[in-house]
Design a protein around this motif. Structure first.
Motif, PDB file in Angstrom:
ATOM      1  N   ALA A 106       0.821  -1.244   0.071  1.00  0.00           N
ATOM      2  CA  ALA A 106       0.066   0.067  -0.003  1.00  0.00           C
ATOM      3  C   ALA A 106       0.812   1.362  -0.107  1.00  0.00           C
ATOM      4  N   GLU A 107       0.226   2.322  -0.219  1.00  0.00           N
ATOM      5  CA  GLU A 107       0.948   3.647  -0.560  1.00  0.00           C
ATOM      6  C   GLU A 107       1.617   4.023   0.922  1.00  0.00           C
ATOM      7  N   ALA A 108       1.065   3.712   1.954  1.00  0.00           N
ATOM      8  CA  ALA A 108       1.326   4.193   3.260  1.00  0.00           C
ATOM      9  C   ALA A 108       2.263   2.947   3.979  1.00  0.00           C
ATOM     10  N   GLU A 109       2.870   2.333   3.271  1.00  0.00           N
ATOM     11  CA  GLU A 109       3.861   1.182   3.888  1.00  0.00           C
ATOM     12  C   GLU A 109       4.798   1.678   4.740  1.00  0.00           C
ATOM     13  N   ALA A 156       1.512  -7.487   1.287  1.00  0.00           N
ATOM     14  CA  ALA A 156       1.953  -7.233   2.509  1.00  0.00           C
ATOM     15  C   ALA A 156       1.374  -5.683   2.875  1.00  0.00           C
ATOM     16  N   ILE A 157       0.722  -5.427   3.674  1.00  0.00           N
ATOM     17  CA  ILE A 157       0.142  -4.113   3.951  1.00  0.00           C
ATOM     18  C   ILE A 157       0.037  -3.686   5.592  1.00  0.00           C
ATOM     19  N   THR A 158       0.348  -2.345   5.611  1.00  0.00           N
ATOM     20  CA  THR A 158       0.125  -1.890   7.079  1.00  0.00           C
ATOM     21  C   THR A 158      -1.313  -1.446   7.352  1.00  0.00           C
ATOM     22  N   TRP A 159      -1.663  -2.042   8.246  1.00  0.00           N
ATOM     23  CA  TRP A 159      -3.158  -1.873   8.734  1.00  0.00           C
ATOM     24  C   TRP A 159      -3.575  -0.306   8.920  1.00  0.00           C
ATOM     25  N   VAL A 160      -2.850   0.010   9.867  1.00  0.00           N
ATOM     26  CA  VAL A 160      -2.965   1.530  10.562  1.00  0.00           C
ATOM     27  C   VAL A 160      -1.543   2.273  10.374  1.00  0.00           C
ATOM     28  N   PRO A 161      -1.373   2.900   9.203  1.00  0.00           N
ATOM     29  CA  PRO A 161       0.121   3.402   9.272  1.00  0.00           C
ATOM     30  C   PRO A 161       0.477   4.316  10.192  1.00  0.00           C
ATOM     31  N   THR A 162       1.777   4.359  10.512  1.00  0.00           N
ATOM     32  CA  THR A 162       2.417   5.063  11.521  1.00  0.00           C
ATOM     33  C   THR A 162       2.063   6.755  11.310  1.00  0.00           C
ATOM     34  N   ASN A 163       1.868   7.189  10.134  1.00  0.00           N
ATOM     35  CA  ASN A 163       1.696   8.789  10.055  1.00  0.00           C
ATOM     36  C   ASN A 163       0.486   9.383   9.927  1.00  0.00           C
ATOM     37  N   GLY A 164      -0.612   8.507  10.608  1.00  0.00           N
ATOM     38  CA  GLY A 164      -1.785   9.330  10.650  1.00  0.00           C
ATOM     39  C   GLY A 164      -2.885   8.290  11.104  1.00  0.00           C
ATOM     40  N   GLY A 165      -4.041   8.982  10.851  1.00  0.00           N
ATOM     41  CA  GLY A 165      -5.385   8.078  11.236  1.00  0.00           C
ATOM     42  C   GLY A 165      -5.801   7.009  10.315  1.00  0.00           C
ATOM     43  N   LEU A 166      -5.177   6.925   9.133  1.00  0.00           N
ATOM     44  CA  LEU A 166      -5.697   5.867   8.291  1.00  0.00           C
ATOM     45  C   LEU A 166      -5.796   4.665   8.657  1.00  0.00           C
ATOM     46  N   THR A 167      -7.038   3.943   8.477  1.00  0.00           N
ATOM     47  CA  THR A 167      -7.055   2.379   8.741  1.00  0.00           C
ATOM     48  C   THR A 167      -7.345   1.735   7.530  1.00  0.00           C
ATOM     49  N   ASN A 168      -6.632   0.804   6.939  1.00  0.00           N
ATOM     50  CA  ASN A 168      -6.648   0.403   5.650  1.00  0.00           C
ATOM     51  C   ASN A 168      -7.945  -0.653   5.844  1.00  0.00           C
ATOM     52  N   PRO A 169      -8.396  -1.281   4.830  1.00  0.00           N
ATOM     53  CA  PRO A 169      -9.522  -2.253   4.678  1.00  0.00           C
ATOM     54  C   PRO A 169      -8.767  -3.722   4.985  1.00  0.00           C
ATOM     55  N   THR A 354       7.105   6.966   5.936  1.00  0.00           N
ATOM     56  CA  THR A 354       6.295   6.398   4.975  1.00  0.00           C
ATOM     57  C   THR A 354       6.218   7.074   3.770  1.00  0.00           C
ATOM     58  N   LEU A 355       7.416   7.022   2.940  1.00  0.00           N
ATOM     59  CA  LEU A 355       8.059   7.939   1.958  1.00  0.00           C
ATOM     60  C   LEU A 355       7.024   8.063   0.773  1.00  0.00           C
ATOM     61  N   ILE A 356       6.332   6.915   0.281  1.00  0.00           N
ATOM     62  CA  ILE A 356       5.789   6.938  -0.840  1.00  0.00           C
ATOM     63  C   ILE A 356       4.326   8.048  -0.614  1.00  0.00           C
ATOM     64  N   ASP A 357       3.670   7.682   0.671  1.00  0.00           N
ATOM     65  CA  ASP A 357       2.540   8.698   0.847  1.00  0.00           C
ATOM     66  C   ASP A 357       3.152   9.877   1.209  1.00  0.00           C
ATOM     67  N   ALA A 358       4.283  10.213   1.878  1.00  0.00           N
ATOM     68  CA  ALA A 358       4.582  11.470   2.291  1.00  0.00           C
ATOM     69  C   ALA A 358       5.115  12.212   0.873  1.00  0.00           C
TER      70      ALA A 358
END
Ligand SMILES: Cc1ncc(COP(=O)(O)O)c(C=O)c1O
Length: 391
Positions: A106-109, A156-169, A354-358
């Motif tokens: 995911a983008e916020a990996e 392989a994904i991060t459910w709740v990324p480290t950089n904010g409130g996002l909750t992946n499905p 979270t470089l890609i998202d950032a």
């Protein structure tokens, strides 16, 4: 309903009068966790580490059982590790990749995971494919499904990324993984302890988490879940004679439980503290924890929205208890330092995590505040009032 008075009495760190809003970094341990750790250190001091471990063998067994209960897994599906990163690495590096095999993420990996993908790509010729996000920021499950082909080896994904409130499905992703028979590794580091984590509902094969964040356990603890039917086919990247007893001069036999991802020496006090932290969370009720921590986080977001120059940077339709923001003209690390001087503990999240998202969103260093169920509305309001003074 949770008993906030008792919970706060149980938390010595709150007696300092500080507003502690840094639970995505390391939460405050409750007394039962602290006492469990101290008791075991005292026992080790009195009778020696080996005798202490032998005397407390049942407590050790119960720690695995508690983690299994938290995840709706079986104790033999759990390994206790030094942290979430080691748990994740043991799972990831057990997998084999051929040239062209695809890793879907995911983008916020999380940074640690992504650099491991890069290393694996360099070593094996595997390919990393980042699944796009929806307009609200979650991984786009339909896009994921469209991206799957015979070369898709791992999701392989991060459910709740480290950089904010996002909750992946995470559960919807699990359904895709199951439908197509693709291995699914879930980083649940920031989810465990703040929301329900049920591996059967999630449909994940492997899940990693840490002790010290929303679970309120000790530092230097983490754990890995590996689905029973997959366990036997996974060859850990490193072994010792605990993970794989040395049964003949030319042969070892890998353990047939998840402890094949561990090694012999352990921080027993830490393991027991982790078990106590899980028991504490289960006694309060994960549903109660989730409801209250999200309510406080939403209160904080609402307060920040009213402050001129403050921008909430969280993604997602139903954000978790991690609140990320910036304030115009203010350096985020300076805000954290000033907040500290004002008696408020918060943290920061750097773009490299979270470089890609950032990069996609042009994010600078963010302020990261993460309330938990033990916080009060007044503590959250203190942070809002403090931010309002930052011009
Ligand atoms: C999403 C995520 N995954 C993994 C980790 C790593 O956890 P640990 O420090 O326990 O190895 C973190 C830590 O911040 C994280 O936020």
């Amino acid at each position: 309903m949770l008993d906030l008075k008792k919970i706060r009495r149980d938390t010595p760190g709150l007696k300092t009068g500080r507003a502690y809003l840094h639970n995505a970094g390391a939460a405050l341990m409750p007394k039962p966790v602290i006492d469990t750790i101290k008791r075991h250190i005292d026992l080790e001091a009195k009778i020696g580490g080996y005798a202490a471990a032998a005397r407390e063998a049942d407590r050790h067994r119960r720690a695995y059982a508690s983690i299994a209960r938290l995840l709706n897994a079986k104790p033999e599906e759990i390994a206790i590790t030094e942290n979430a990163t080691v748990a994740w690495q043991m799972a990831f590096y057990s997998l084999t990749f051929k040239p062209g095999d695809r890793i879907l993420t995911a983008e916020a990996e999380y940074g640690a995971n992504y650099v491991a993908f890069l290393q694996m790509a360099k070593r094996t010729g595997a390919v990393i494919d980042v699944v796009p996000s929806t307009a609200t920021g979650e991984l786009d499950v339909a896009a994921l499904e469209r991206m799957i082909d015979r070369k898709a080896r791992l999701i392989a994904i991060t459910w709740v990324p480290t950089n904010g409130g996002l909750t992946n499905p995470a559960a919807a992703i699990g359904r895709v993984a199951r439908r197509h028979g693709i291995t699914y590794l879930l980083d649940a580091c920031q989810a465990v302890g703040q929301m329900e984590v049920n591996v059967r509902k999630l449909g994940c094969d492997m899940l990693s988490a840490t002790g010290r964040k929303f679970l309120r356990g000790p530092r230097g603890t983490g754990f890995l879940y590996v689905r029973r039917d997959l366990l036997r086919s996974l060859d850990p990247p490193m072994i010792d004679h605990f993970a794989a007893p040395w049964v003949a001069r030319d042969r070892y036999e890998l353990r047939d439980d998840a402890r094949r991802f561990e090694n012999w020496e352990n921080n027993y006090a830490g393991h027991f503290g982790l078990g106590a932290a899980v028991d504490y969370a289960l006694a309060i009720g994960i549903g109660n924890i989730e409801k209250r921590s999200r309510m406080l986080a939403n209160r904080l977001r609402a307060g920040l929205h009213k402050i001129k120059g403050a921008t909430v940077r969280d993604l997602g339709r139903n954000p978790s208890a991690i609140v990320s923001f910036t304030i115009d003209g203010q350096d985020s690390t300076e805000i954290v330092k000033k907040a500290d001087r004002a008696g408020i503990t918060i943290g920061a999240s750097d773009p490299e995590s979270t470089l890609i998202d950032a990069q996609k969103r042009g994010l600078p260093m963010l302020v990261r505040a993460s309330p938990h169920y033990y916080n009060t509305e007044a503590e959250v309001d203190r942070l809002i009032d403090f931010c309002a003074t930052m011009k």
